[in-house]
Design an enzyme around this catalytic site. Structure first.
Site, mmCIF file in Angstrom:
data_model
loop_
_atom_site.group_PDB
_atom_site.id
_atom_site.type_symbol
_atom_site.label_atom_id
_atom_site.label_comp_id
_atom_site.label_asym_id
_atom_site.label_seq_id
_atom_site.Cartn_x
_atom_site.Cartn_y
_atom_site.Cartn_z
ATOM 1 N N HIS A 169 -1.109 -10.999 -2.847
ATOM 2 C CA HIS A 169 -2.161 -11.465 -1.942
ATOM 3 C C HIS A 169 -1.582 -11.611 -0.533
ATOM 4 C CE1 HIS A 169 -5.728 -13.149 -0.421
ATOM 5 N NE2 HIS A 169 -5.798 -14.296 -1.074
ATOM 6 N N HIS B 134 -6.047 -0.054 -0.498
ATOM 7 C CA HIS B 134 -6.642 -1.385 -0.533
ATOM 8 C C HIS B 134 -7.611 -1.453 -1.701
ATOM 9 C CE1 HIS B 134 -9.179 -4.811 0.771
ATOM 10 N NE2 HIS B 134 -8.077 -5.230 1.358
ATOM 11 N N ASP C 149 -1.910 -4.931 6.269
ATOM 12 C CA ASP C 149 -0.530 -5.367 6.068
ATOM 13 C C ASP C 149 0.476 -4.365 6.603
ATOM 14 O OD1 ASP C 149 -1.169 -7.794 4.641
ATOM 15 O OD2 ASP C 149 -1.782 -6.507 2.982
#
Length: 446
Positions: A274, A325, A382
């Site tokens: 996460h 994702h 990210d």
């Protein structure tokens, strides 16, 4: 662990085993996910919408990613705000997520004064909850610190909407101080670094205060504050289905206090699946660059990417971190916005070469994954957020705590929305698939 304990586990393993086919037989969604990868609906929300695919003839198809805050597309929100040189986009976003509409200049000023009036930590909190209790993991210390705030709140167990809002705004305002002080305390205790304590400035926005309190000299440029402000906006919310937000709503649905719910969310966000993903990207990319250099050509990049996919390089997980994702397919709008605004920071930091390498790495990874796995992926937020933090010289230990600082407003908004419009304790069901057994007296057991 005592080997006898492991023996007990192995002895009972046949009894405890749940065959994979049972999940299909009883139509149980692993990870609360449908067969096509979409999430099982567990609630309704008007706070944020995450759009990563579409349906054509009843089938899921790839689509350009979109993220909406209260119905406003994230790129419109960012472009509308960043026409100006202000660095208060995060505060404006907090207002929007909490109250459902964009504030007027006067309303934003009032809202910011409320936040700024609560920047300071309670008396003795710094000494007792942070400096005297350094932790080797900042996420654990954030949990402890948030739970400690309970003891300084005379109405800690009042979970009315008005009080929940008051408490939540107080936590949002204090998190920058908590995470910066926790980092300095950890560095001082475990690395013998000098201890720097800068008090928050009431005229600063949250992004400015983080840089001010984090750095020994408290100095930062407007561009640095602006892009950190952008990072907070992009991480402020991601719908009600992400793990930490769902955790918050589940815990809060029991009627417990907000400090307990937030501590649970922080525990969820700590997990590398996460909130810790950007650090995985950063570590992977550092090893890639060390291996082939920033001047490595596209062919060399593809070679090391094949090694990553074939479990021959880095952590041998078979993953190229930062690519793909759970929801977004063709593009992650947060990553696209970061790329757009990273260029200016890269020039200021003389990091144009590293940014160019990341962009080449992304382009080659997308092509290679499509060729080898037959699926289209895009870089996620990210992939670039770790690069932003690195350019800002933010320590790796703070990557995920900064995520907490941003996502706290999303947790608060969903917490309040669920109290207002659902209000029932979350109590899903599981099916027992074990066998019935007779009780055996202890003297007859083998």
């Amino acid at each position: 662990m005592d080997q006898n304990i492991l023996k007990f586990y192995h002895k009972g393993s046949d009894i405890m085993d749940i065959p994979n086919e049972y999940f299909q037989q009883y139509d149980v969604k692993k990870g609360l996910r449908n067969e096509d990868g979409t999430g099982v609906r567990v609630g309704l929300t008007k706070i944020a919408d995450v759009v990563g695919y579409a349906y054509a003839d009843g089938k899921k198809v790839d689509a350009a990613g979109q993220l909406y805050y209260r119905g406003i597309e994230i790129s419109d929100l960012i472009h509308g705000r960043y026409v100006h040189d202000h660095v208060f986009a995060f505060e404006e976003t907090c207002f929007l997520l909490l109250f459902g509409y964009l504030p007027t200049a006067e309303e934003l000023e009032i809202f910011m004064k409320v936040l700024q009036s609560q920047y300071e930590l309670p008396d003795q909190f710094l000494e007792t909850a942070i400096l005297q209790m350094p932790s080797g993991n900042l996420m654990n210390q954030l949990q402890q610190a948030v739970l400690s705030l309970y003891d300084f709140d005379e109405a800690a167990d009042d979970n009315s909407i008005a009080n929940t809002l008051r408490q939540g705004l107080s936590i949002i305002a204090r998190l920058p101080s908590i995470l910066c002080y926790a980092y300095h305390s950890m560095a001082h205790h475990f690395e013998r670094a000098s201890l720097h304590i800068h008090y928050p400035q009431s005229h600063y926005g949250m992004a400015e205060n983080i840089l001010h309190m984090l750095r020994a000299d408290s100095r930062f440029t407007p561009q640095e504050a602006k892009i950190l402000d952008l990072m907070l906006v992009l991480h402020a919310d991601h719908g009600g289905g992400n793990n930490s937000t769902f955790t918050n709503v589940v815990v809060a649905s029991t009627g417990t206090d907000i400090y307990s719910a937030v501590a649970a969310s922080i525990g969820s966000l700590k997990g590398p699946r996460h909130g810790g993903a950007n650090l995985q990207v950063c570590n992977m990319m550092n090893e890639v660059i060390e291996q082939i250099g920033l001047d490595g050509d596209d062919e060399r990049i593809r070679q090391v990417q094949k090694q990553l996919l074939h479990k021959e390089f880095y952590d041998r997980s078979g993953l190229i971190y930062g690519m793909g994702h759970a929801i977004y397919t063709k593009s992650d709008p947060r990553a696209e916005l970061l790329k757009e605004h990273l260029a200016q920071l890269a020039i200021e930091k003389h990091e144009e070469k590293r940014l160019a390498f990341y962009q080449r790495f992304e382009a080659n990874a997308k092509e290679l994954i499509r060729k080898e796995k037959g699926v289209g992926v895009s870089a996620n937020v990210d992939f670039y957020s770790g690069l932003v933090y690195d350019m800002l010289h933010i320590p790796h230990d703070l990557f995920t705590p900064l995520f907490v600082c941003a996502r706290m407003v999303g947790w608060l908004a969903h917490n309040i929305e669920n109290k207002l419009y659902d209000g029932r304790i979350m109590r899903p069901a599981t099916k027992y698939v074990g066998t019935l057994q007779e009780y055996i007296p202890i003297e007859k057991r083998k």
